[in-house]
Scaffold this motif. Structure first.
Motif, PDB file in Angstrom:
ATOM      1  N   GLU A   1     -67.711  48.823   8.470  1.00 23.56           N
ATOM      2  CA  GLU A   1     -67.808  49.603   7.298  1.00 23.56           C
ATOM      3  C   GLU A   1     -66.714  50.105   6.720  1.00 23.56           C
ATOM      4  O   GLU A   1     -65.876  50.436   5.724  1.00 23.56           O
ATOM      5  N   LEU A   2     -65.843  50.638   7.781  1.00 22.18           N
ATOM      6  CA  LEU A   2     -64.581  50.759   7.528  1.00 22.18           C
ATOM      7  C   LEU A   2     -63.577  50.227   7.217  1.00 22.18           C
ATOM      8  O   LEU A   2     -62.974  50.323   6.641  1.00 22.18           O
ATOM      9  N   PHE A   3     -63.988  48.318   8.000  1.00 19.32           N
ATOM     10  CA  PHE A   3     -62.512  47.603   7.292  1.00 19.32           C
ATOM     11  C   PHE A   3     -63.135  46.992   5.920  1.00 19.32           C
ATOM     12  O   PHE A   3     -61.473  45.661   5.117  1.00 19.32           O
TER      13      PHE A   3
ATOM     14  N   ALA B   1     -55.362  54.968   7.064  1.00 15.64           N
ATOM     15  CA  ALA B   1     -54.805  56.037   5.775  1.00 15.64           C
ATOM     16  C   ALA B   1     -53.563  55.679   4.951  1.00 15.64           C
ATOM     17  O   ALA B   1     -53.554  55.109   5.856  1.00 15.64           O
ATOM     18  N   GLY B   2     -54.350  55.753   3.797  1.00 13.90           N
ATOM     19  CA  GLY B   2     -53.316  54.621   2.493  1.00 13.90           C
ATOM     20  C   GLY B   2     -54.399  53.922   2.025  1.00 13.90           C
ATOM     21  O   GLY B   2     -53.528  53.638   1.077  1.00 13.90           O
ATOM     22  N   LEU B   3     -55.300  53.493   3.194  1.00 16.42           N
ATOM     23  CA  LEU B   3     -55.211  52.258   2.141  1.00 16.42           C
ATOM     24  C   LEU B   3     -57.000  52.419   2.120  1.00 16.42           C
ATOM     25  O   LEU B   3     -57.439  51.802   0.997  1.00 16.42           O
TER      26      LEU B   3
ATOM     27  N   VAL C   1     -69.951  39.189  -0.094  1.00 16.34           N
ATOM     28  CA  VAL C   1     -68.715  38.540   0.551  1.00 16.34           C
ATOM     29  C   VAL C   1     -67.892  39.764   1.253  1.00 16.34           C
ATOM     30  O   VAL C   1     -67.565  40.660   0.351  1.00 16.34           O
ATOM     31  N   LEU C   2     -67.789  40.161   2.376  1.00 11.25           N
ATOM     32  CA  LEU C   2     -67.227  41.358   2.932  1.00 11.25           C
ATOM     33  C   LEU C   2     -65.866  41.101   2.875  1.00 11.25           C
ATOM     34  O   LEU C   2     -64.903  40.469   4.237  1.00 11.25           O
ATOM     35  N   MET C   3     -65.270  41.869   2.472  1.00  6.35           N
ATOM     36  CA  MET C   3     -63.365  41.098   1.633  1.00  6.35           C
ATOM     37  C   MET C   3     -62.185  42.272   2.720  1.00  6.35           C
ATOM     38  O   MET C   3     -63.320  43.665   2.522  1.00  6.35           O
ATOM     39  N   PRO C   4     -61.315  42.298   3.069  1.00  4.85           N
ATOM     40  CA  PRO C   4     -60.934  43.620   3.634  1.00  4.85           C
ATOM     41  C   PRO C   4     -60.946  44.423   2.781  1.00  4.85           C
ATOM     42  O   PRO C   4     -60.114  43.712   1.953  1.00  4.85           O
ATOM     43  N   ILE C   5     -60.494  46.161   2.544  1.00  2.83           N
ATOM     44  CA  ILE C   5     -60.685  46.605   1.826  1.00  2.83           C
ATOM     45  C   ILE C   5     -59.244  46.497   0.148  1.00  2.83           C
ATOM     46  O   ILE C   5     -59.932  46.562  -0.483  1.00  2.83           O
ATOM     47  N   GLN C   6     -58.418  46.683   1.233  1.00  2.00           N
ATOM     48  CA  GLN C   6     -57.211  45.418  -0.010  1.00  2.00           C
ATOM     49  C   GLN C   6     -57.734  45.323  -0.584  1.00  2.00           C
ATOM     50  O   GLN C   6     -57.383  45.120  -2.453  1.00  2.00           O
ATOM     51  N   ARG C   7     -58.039  44.110  -0.720  1.00  2.00           N
ATOM     52  CA  ARG C   7     -58.075  42.114  -1.555  1.00  2.00           C
ATOM     53  C   ARG C   7     -59.120  42.494  -2.090  1.00  2.00           C
ATOM     54  O   ARG C   7     -59.123  42.195  -3.007  1.00  2.00           O
ATOM     55  N   ALA C   8     -60.875  43.432  -1.460  1.00  2.00           N
ATOM     56  CA  ALA C   8     -61.489  43.407  -1.916  1.00  2.00           C
ATOM     57  C   ALA C   8     -61.366  44.020  -3.850  1.00  2.00           C
ATOM     58  O   ALA C   8     -61.507  43.968  -4.871  1.00  2.00           O
ATOM     59  N   TYR C   9     -60.204  45.554  -3.321  1.00  7.15           N
ATOM     60  CA  TYR C   9     -59.956  46.221  -4.591  1.00  7.15           C
ATOM     61  C   TYR C   9     -58.916  45.353  -5.852  1.00  7.15           C
ATOM     62  O   TYR C   9     -59.012  45.840  -6.552  1.00  7.15           O
ATOM     63  N   ALA C  10     -58.111  44.773  -4.629  1.00  4.18           N
ATOM     64  CA  ALA C  10     -56.963  43.660  -5.763  1.00  4.18           C
ATOM     65  C   ALA C  10     -57.775  42.645  -6.557  1.00  4.18           C
ATOM     66  O   ALA C  10     -57.949  42.229  -7.112  1.00  4.18           O
ATOM     67  N   MET C  11     -59.378  42.696  -6.414  1.00  2.00           N
ATOM     68  CA  MET C  11     -60.433  41.530  -7.399  1.00  2.00           C
ATOM     69  C   MET C  11     -60.296  42.108  -8.686  1.00  2.00           C
ATOM     70  O   MET C  11     -60.564  41.305  -9.256  1.00  2.00           O
ATOM     71  N   VAL C  12     -60.033  42.927  -9.011  1.00  2.00           N
ATOM     72  CA  VAL C  12     -60.263  43.421 -10.525  1.00  2.00           C
ATOM     73  C   VAL C  12     -59.723  44.304 -10.775  1.00  2.00           C
ATOM     74  O   VAL C  12     -58.273  44.571 -10.237  1.00  2.00           O
TER      75      VAL C  12
END
Length: 353
Positions: A87-89, A11-13, A337-348
């Motif tokens: 898929e969730l994480f 929730a929230g992530l 590369v499957l990245m943790p969600i918050q890190r994936a979106y932080a890459m841009v």
């Protein structure tokens, strides 16, 4: 239901914004994709990938990974749960550096040898000599082999019967020695002389012996054996020399140790360039070519020739059959590369659209 549990934890992530791409620094581009963009994703064995992921995940110390690793280790490995976990994480991230994707293969050689010299067992595997430790450059391969700087010092681990296979064992970095009594001795990378690897395949092409498309590990081995004098000189064209160590803690039925000091798994472990892909991360492979491969792999190894964001070496297993299959692989494709969600979106950048 486990999907509901994970949704609550997240929730929230979980971010549901658009798929986007952005420059990630000089020559780099990051794109966050959807799982529906991955060709063959739904058909893979995600439970098998999760089991391999759990082999090395506990060794990942980054805070973004630690919580996910704890959740991963608690799963029973059922296919539906495993796919839901990824898929969730995670979000698939395409990292591009301007170079085309390239997949090759590697394997764990198995050589015939003995613990003492004699008869056909004449070619030693050496431990790293004390004076070479910590040095940037030590003697070259030619100097070591022609000068005898290692002989008679008690640095030998075992002796094998084939200098060509020994050379390729050094390239692979690890392998098994099949002893006369049926036992196996596993050896791993123990160090090197610091010299850069120089391709003997490229050298054969430069000399006009073969065209580039004709060169493979088997072709090189055959040529060296047919031309023992010129073949020995060709092998010494590569100045890099690898030392070994005994790896007694790994059972014979398990794979060799990778860069994370854990056993790797045939057709689920890959070697990557850790500048772009974190060791331990799941990586989705879309390999094209003669035998297309769509599979979730785990980045558990590295290699001196594995350079680039879209470059991976697939581990095929142990022995001659694995070696033949690995030697044939040189195909295009892409990897994400499957990245943790918050890190994936932080890459841009936050303002990416």
């Amino acid at each position: 239901m486990i999907r509901g549990l994970w949704a609550a934890i997240l929730a929230g992530l979980v971010m549901t914004g658009p798929v986007f791409a952005s420059d990630g620094g000089p020559g780099l581009k990051y794109s966050v994709l959807k799982y529906s963009d991955l060709d063959g994703w739904a058909e893979d064995d995600h439970a098998a990938a999760l089991r391999v992921f759990n082999e090395t995940c506990p060794d990942m110390n980054d805070p973004d990974w630690r919580a996910l690793c704890a959740l991963a280790s608690a799963q029973k490995g059922e296919e539906a749960d495993a796919r839901a976990f990824f898929e969730l994480f995670f979000r698939p991230v395409l990292i591009e550096d301007g170079n085309d994707g390239l997949f090759t293969g590697y394997f764990e050689p198995e050589l015939d040898g003995a613990l003492s010299p004699g008869g056909r067992y004449r070619y030693p595997l050496y431990r790293v000599p004390p004076e070479a430790r910590g040095q940037r450059f030590w003697h070259s391969r030619r100097e070591i082999e022609e000068g005898g700087v290692l002989s008679g010092r008690g640095l030998e681990i075992a002796w094998v019967d084939d200098p060509v296979e020994l050379f390729f064992l050094q390239i692979q970095g690890s392998g098994r020695i099949r002893l006369p009594d049926g036992r196996h001795l596993r050896v791993g990378y123990g160090g090197s002389n610091g010299h850069e690897y120089r391709s003997i395949g490229i050298e054969l092409v430069r000399r006009g012996v073969y065209n580039a498309h004709q060169v493979s590990a088997q072709v090189i081995k055959s040529w060296v054996r047919r031309n023992p004098v010129d073949g020995a000189d060709l092998l010494r064209h590569n100045p890099s020399f690898v030392f070994f160590r005994e790896v007694n803690e790994v059972p014979p039925e398990k794979g060799p140790l990778g860069a994370m000091n854990r056993s790797i798994t045939a057709m689920r472990s890959i070697a990557v360039d850790r500048r772009y892909t974190p060791l331990g991360a799941p990586v989705w492979i879309e390999k094209d070519g003669k035998n297309p491969l769509r599979r979730l792999m785990i980045a558990q190894d590295t290699g001196s020739a594995i350079k680039g964001a879209q470059r991976a070496d697939v581990f095929f297993g142990t022995g001659d059959e694995a070696g033949l299959a690995a030697g044939k692989l040189r195909d295009p494709g892409r990897m994400l590369v499957l990245m943790p969600i918050q890190r994936a979106y932080a890459m841009v950048p936050a303002d990416a659209e």
